[in-house]
Scaffold this active site. Sequence first.
Site, short mmCIF file in Angstrom:
data_model
loop_
_atom_site.label_atom_id
_atom_site.label_comp_id
_atom_site.label_asym_id
_atom_site.label_seq_id
_atom_site.Cartn_x
_atom_site.Cartn_y
_atom_site.Cartn_z
N ARG A 97 0.81 -1.12 0.00
CA ARG A 97 -0.03 0.06 0.04
C ARG A 97 1.00 1.22 -0.17
O ARG A 97 0.63 2.27 -0.78
CB ARG A 97 -0.98 -0.05 1.25
CG ARG A 97 -1.72 1.40 1.47
CD ARG A 97 -2.90 1.57 2.33
NE ARG A 97 -2.78 0.58 3.53
CZ ARG A 97 -2.01 0.90 4.42
NH1 ARG A 97 -1.31 1.62 4.50
NH2 ARG A 97 -1.86 0.02 5.53
N ASP A 144 -9.09 17.90 -14.78
CA ASP A 144 -9.21 16.36 -15.37
C ASP A 144 -8.80 16.19 -16.83
O ASP A 144 -9.56 16.91 -17.82
CB ASP A 144 -10.68 16.01 -15.15
CG ASP A 144 -11.28 14.59 -15.25
OD1 ASP A 144 -10.28 13.93 -16.44
OD2 ASP A 144 -11.89 14.21 -14.86
N TYR A 152 -18.17 15.30 -15.72
CA TYR A 152 -18.42 14.01 -15.77
C TYR A 152 -19.20 13.46 -14.61
O TYR A 152 -19.33 13.85 -13.39
CB TYR A 152 -17.05 13.15 -15.37
CG TYR A 152 -17.12 11.68 -15.45
CD1 TYR A 152 -17.52 10.91 -16.33
CD2 TYR A 152 -16.90 11.20 -13.94
CE1 TYR A 152 -17.70 9.57 -16.22
CE2 TYR A 152 -17.00 9.75 -14.02
CZ TYR A 152 -17.49 8.93 -14.91
OH TYR A 152 -17.60 7.64 -14.63
N LYS A 155 -9.12 5.06 -19.16
CA LYS A 155 -9.52 5.47 -20.72
C LYS A 155 -8.29 5.60 -21.44
O LYS A 155 -7.76 4.57 -21.73
CB LYS A 155 -10.19 6.69 -20.38
CG LYS A 155 -11.27 7.11 -19.27
CD LYS A 155 -12.60 6.13 -19.55
CE LYS A 155 -13.44 6.20 -18.02
NZ LYS A 155 -13.88 7.45 -17.46
C1 LIG Z 1 -14.30 7.83 -16.41
C2 LIG Z 1 -14.12 9.14 -15.97
C3 LIG Z 1 -13.74 9.47 -14.49
C4 LIG Z 1 -13.80 8.58 -13.33
O1 LIG Z 1 -12.77 7.56 -13.65
P1 LIG Z 1 -13.18 6.12 -13.07
O2 LIG Z 1 -11.65 5.51 -13.63
O3 LIG Z 1 -14.24 5.56 -13.89
O4 LIG Z 1 -13.34 5.94 -11.77
C5 LIG Z 1 -13.31 10.65 -14.28
N1 LIG Z 1 -13.33 11.95 -15.25
C6 LIG Z 1 -13.75 11.52 -16.50
C7 LIG Z 1 -13.63 12.55 -17.53
C8 LIG Z 1 -13.94 10.27 -17.08
O5 LIG Z 1 -14.54 10.07 -18.06
#
Ligand SMILES: *Cc1c(COP(=O)(O)O)cnc(C)c1O
Length: 383
Positions: A52, A178, A105, A203
């Site tokens: 961890r 983000d 999001y 992603k």
């Molecule tokens: C998918 C997504 C998240 C969240 O991420 P997870 O890996 O699903 O927890 C946050 N911001 C954006 C823009 C996303 O597309």
Amino acid sequence: MTGNEYGFDTLAIHAGQDPDPRTGAVVPPIYQTSTYAQDAVGAPRLGYEYSRSGNPTRDALQECLAAIEGGRRGLAFASGLAAEDTLLRTVCRPGDHVVIPDDAYGGTFRLFSKVAEKWGVDWTAVPLGDLDAVRAAFRPGHTRLIWAETPTNPLLNIADVAALAALAHEYDAMLAVDNTFASPYLQQPISFGADVVIHSTTKYLGGHSDVVGGALITADEGLGQELAFHQNAMGAVNGPFDAWLTLRGIKTLGVRMDRHCDNAERVVAYLETHAKVGQVLYPGLESHPGHETAAKQMSRFGGMVSFRAKGGRDQAIEICNRTKLFVLAESLGGVESLIEHPGQMTHLSAAGSPLEVPADLVRLSVGIETVDDLLADLEQALG
Ligand SMILES: *Cc1c(COP(=O)(O)O)cnc(C)c1O
């Protein structure tokens, strides 16, 4: 390895990934271990005590993430939302306030509205493209953070990172961006003044729809250390195999993003001329209200495309149900093309809120397949 010495693709392939000192393994091994033998009490061999707190595979990923975003410190988490939660609870205390995008999001909005709010952290949702609205939302002394997403999910709105950074810093607040939709290959928010970059590595960074993960990359060492402390103290860490998969994905980020962009441009051009398609949302379009800003801070415009079905909600849902190559699924950023109806799927949690998305909206994550096959699939689905 830093961004000053090497180009993006070199960093993606090598940063944090020197051959294994013991065996010479070219690829960082998956250190699938929870704990590490110590030579004597208080004398761990290479500083590793417990996974961890630290794991060599995760460290390799973290170093690579910092390098490709041009930041000082990278931290890898169990998911994008775990990264967001750790950031929020590191920077904010009860009584604090955050400015968030009015089309954030859905999961981010839920984190603020259903979780952070209960802990006394307040938020205001504003269109981040409107700097006067952002300024008006500020509560000096309480607003700790502007939380930006650009391009946004799913409306592909653009926020001016440099302008938001200047505004945040004027009020002694921070700017978090983000960067999931653009990926660091197309946009590096820290170079425009952002204090911290957020990723759902699920992603584009992972890129193959086979792993869930998140990341934070900081511009400076101080916030990096605070976040690293919370990463261990809160415990939402990225596992070794997940870190390895994400690292493997990152190696090809540049070539994948180029193809995502090529294919998305062709899909946009096709949709723009289709009689059954209303507005096409893509920051690469000159008609897009954020195009100029996007062109200033992005090298290309990404693989995400949204459009509005002229026939309304029912037609939007029908299109989603009819594609064959475009898989009907949530998520995005993988090599395969995906289609979804945000109103009923990814953004259902925003229904009835200021963040509700139009019911006739369809979102495409344009993959890297042969583009003519993608166009043919859309053609048959649009009927
Ligand atoms: C998918 C997504 C998240 C969240 O991420 P997870 O890996 O699903 O927890 C946050 N911001 C954006 C823009 C996303 O597309």
